[in-house]
Design a protein around this motif. Sequence first.
Motif, short mmCIF file in Angstrom:
data_model
loop_
_atom_site.label_atom_id
_atom_site.label_comp_id
_atom_site.label_asym_id
_atom_site.label_seq_id
_atom_site.Cartn_x
_atom_site.Cartn_y
_atom_site.Cartn_z
N THR A 67 55.66 41.47 33.51
CA THR A 67 54.33 41.70 34.10
C THR A 67 54.45 41.67 35.62
N THR A 68 53.50 42.28 36.28
CA THR A 68 53.45 42.28 37.74
C THR A 68 52.26 41.48 38.23
N PRO A 69 52.31 41.03 39.48
CA PRO A 69 51.15 40.30 40.03
C PRO A 69 49.87 41.12 39.97
N TYR A 70 50.00 42.45 40.12
CA TYR A 70 48.82 43.30 40.08
C TYR A 70 48.19 43.31 38.69
N GLN A 71 49.02 43.29 37.66
CA GLN A 71 48.49 43.24 36.29
C GLN A 71 47.77 41.92 36.03
N ARG A 72 48.38 40.82 36.49
CA ARG A 72 47.81 39.50 36.20
C ARG A 72 46.50 39.26 36.92
N THR A 73 46.34 39.88 38.07
CA THR A 73 45.13 39.61 38.88
C THR A 73 44.09 40.73 38.81
N PHE A 74 44.38 41.79 38.05
CA PHE A 74 43.50 42.96 38.11
C PHE A 74 42.07 42.63 37.66
N GLU A 75 41.91 42.02 36.46
CA GLU A 75 40.56 41.75 35.95
C GLU A 75 39.77 40.81 36.85
N ASN A 76 40.43 39.74 37.33
CA ASN A 76 39.73 38.81 38.20
C ASN A 76 39.32 39.48 39.51
N ALA A 77 40.24 40.28 40.09
CA ALA A 77 39.92 40.98 41.33
C ALA A 77 38.78 41.97 41.10
N LEU A 78 38.85 42.69 39.99
CA LEU A 78 37.80 43.66 39.66
C LEU A 78 36.44 42.98 39.53
N THR A 79 36.40 41.85 38.83
CA THR A 79 35.13 41.14 38.61
C THR A 79 34.55 40.62 39.90
N ILE A 80 35.38 39.97 40.72
CA ILE A 80 34.89 39.40 41.97
C ILE A 80 34.41 40.49 42.92
N ILE A 81 35.18 41.54 43.07
CA ILE A 81 34.79 42.61 43.99
C ILE A 81 33.54 43.31 43.50
N ALA A 82 33.48 43.61 42.21
CA ALA A 82 32.33 44.33 41.65
C ALA A 82 31.04 43.52 41.81
N THR A 83 31.11 42.22 41.50
CA THR A 83 29.89 41.41 41.56
C THR A 83 29.48 41.08 42.99
N SER A 84 30.45 40.81 43.86
CA SER A 84 30.11 40.46 45.24
C SER A 84 29.55 41.65 46.00
N CYS A 85 30.19 42.83 45.83
CA CYS A 85 29.65 44.01 46.52
C CYS A 85 28.37 44.46 45.85
N GLY A 86 28.23 44.15 44.55
CA GLY A 86 26.97 44.44 43.89
C GLY A 86 25.84 43.63 44.50
N LEU A 87 26.13 42.37 44.82
CA LEU A 87 25.13 41.52 45.46
C LEU A 87 24.74 42.09 46.82
N VAL A 88 25.75 42.52 47.59
CA VAL A 88 25.47 43.12 48.90
C VAL A 88 24.63 44.38 48.72
N GLY A 89 24.98 45.19 47.71
CA GLY A 89 24.25 46.43 47.47
C GLY A 89 22.80 46.19 47.11
N ILE A 90 22.55 45.21 46.25
CA ILE A 90 21.17 44.96 45.83
C ILE A 90 20.36 44.35 46.97
N VAL A 91 21.01 43.54 47.84
CA VAL A 91 20.32 43.01 49.02
C VAL A 91 19.92 44.16 49.94
N CYS A 92 20.87 45.07 50.17
CA CYS A 92 20.56 46.23 51.01
C CYS A 92 19.44 47.07 50.41
N SER A 93 19.48 47.24 49.09
CA SER A 93 18.44 48.03 48.44
C SER A 93 17.08 47.36 48.60
N THR A 94 17.05 46.02 48.49
CA THR A 94 15.79 45.29 48.65
C THR A 94 15.26 45.45 50.07
#
Length: 460
Positions: free
Chosen positions: A89-116
């Motif tokens: 396995t590679t470090p990218y494989q091991r961290t992909f889901e966690n990185a995806l979740t954190i980035i998606a939710t955090s930028c989602g928060l920024v996006g919804i704040v901007c939308s508000t």
Amino acid sequence: MQRNEETRTSSSIDEKVSTITSDTSTTADDLNLHNGARNPKYAPPDRYNLAFIIMVFLGMGGMYPWNFFITAADYFHFALRNVTHPEGTTPYQRTFENALTIIATSCGLVGIVCSTLLTRYLSVKLRAYGGFIVIIIIFTVTTVLARVDTDSFQEGFFIITMINVFIINFASNIVNGGLFGLQGCMPSKFATAFMVGQTFAGIFAALSSVISVLTNRDETDQNSSIKNQAVGYFASAIGATTLCTVLFAVFLRLPIVNFYFNRNDEKVINASDEKPVEKPKTPLKMIITRTWPYIGTLILTFATTLSVFPAISVMVKSTNAASGSLLNNALFLPVACFVVYNVGDFSGRFSHGLLQWPNPQQGILLFVIAVVRTGLIPMFLFCNAAPRDHTDAVFGDAVFITLIAVLAFTNGYFGNAGIMYGPKVVPPEWAEITGAIMGLCINVGLVLGAAFSFALLFCL
């Protein structure tokens, strides 16, 4: 004199809210506080339920980015594999889901704040159209990347993918923020349609994952099959998002939508000189005071869910894996986790639309139930998740599937309640921004849950 008239009008609205909310038989639509021409009794009919059906599709469109990226996990793990030693396995494989979740939710928060914040400056039309166009562009870039041999630049591919995740989730939350506000101006059944549509996106992605496993199990060239399947995933997402953009244009032209929304979106006009008057400052204190039980319910509901799904749930293996059956191995995660979750989530949202219990006057009861629901979190830690170092697995497959079903049903049920009731307990002119605030609360819960999931991984 004009100021006195405005004061009397404001007092009248407050009296209406107080009177209605004191009646325990009040439904969510009673709390719309529509008056005169905006009373639902005078609304044009929703012919063939077209507005309701389109709202379902719009709910799906806002969730395609998240669902299509997490469903394509096999493709991303293949693209980030150890090329020289495929069994490793590679470090990218091991961290992909966690990185995806954190980035998606955090930028989602920024996006919804901007939308508000943008509700005072940009119409929901501009926000939705702009967001859909960006989503289509990013899905197109991802589809092209799926056709390219990325083995020689895996680090660059990982970075590009995370940038795409950030941009597409930011755009989807700009869209969702506008749609949350839009449905907040309309009868409660449209909130149910929107939330149900979001779940349909997950069901579609989950079933696509199952089909992928079934169609690929006999392929001799597994690597080529995975890449081709990824192209199909993202190409279909382009088509689906394009369809949603067209349907949104149709939606805005429907008489029932114009009846509720355009009246709420008009600028205030001074009757004496017919010059535009600046929209009054948003009464955030009033909104928060009336909606805090729903704010708390949404944050707790989605924080609890994302604490264990998908971070912990995707690590669970069948206790009967040694049998060698397809259902207990390759199909266990797609079916027991994703299909069960998305069907349960849909059932919860649909059930609340029918039952509407607790009712709008029982917001505190709703909040208390959301607090009790956090007890599901430690139970997932005793399912058969691997690897684990600190605890022993206690529960088998049946308990895990039951926990997923309960988590999903309650997520849909109480999430729908918060979204439906929040905009109905404020005066109608503030329903759009209140709906956007409810969307913001969902994203706050998602970010908190994603962050807490990291801590839970160390408890296994």
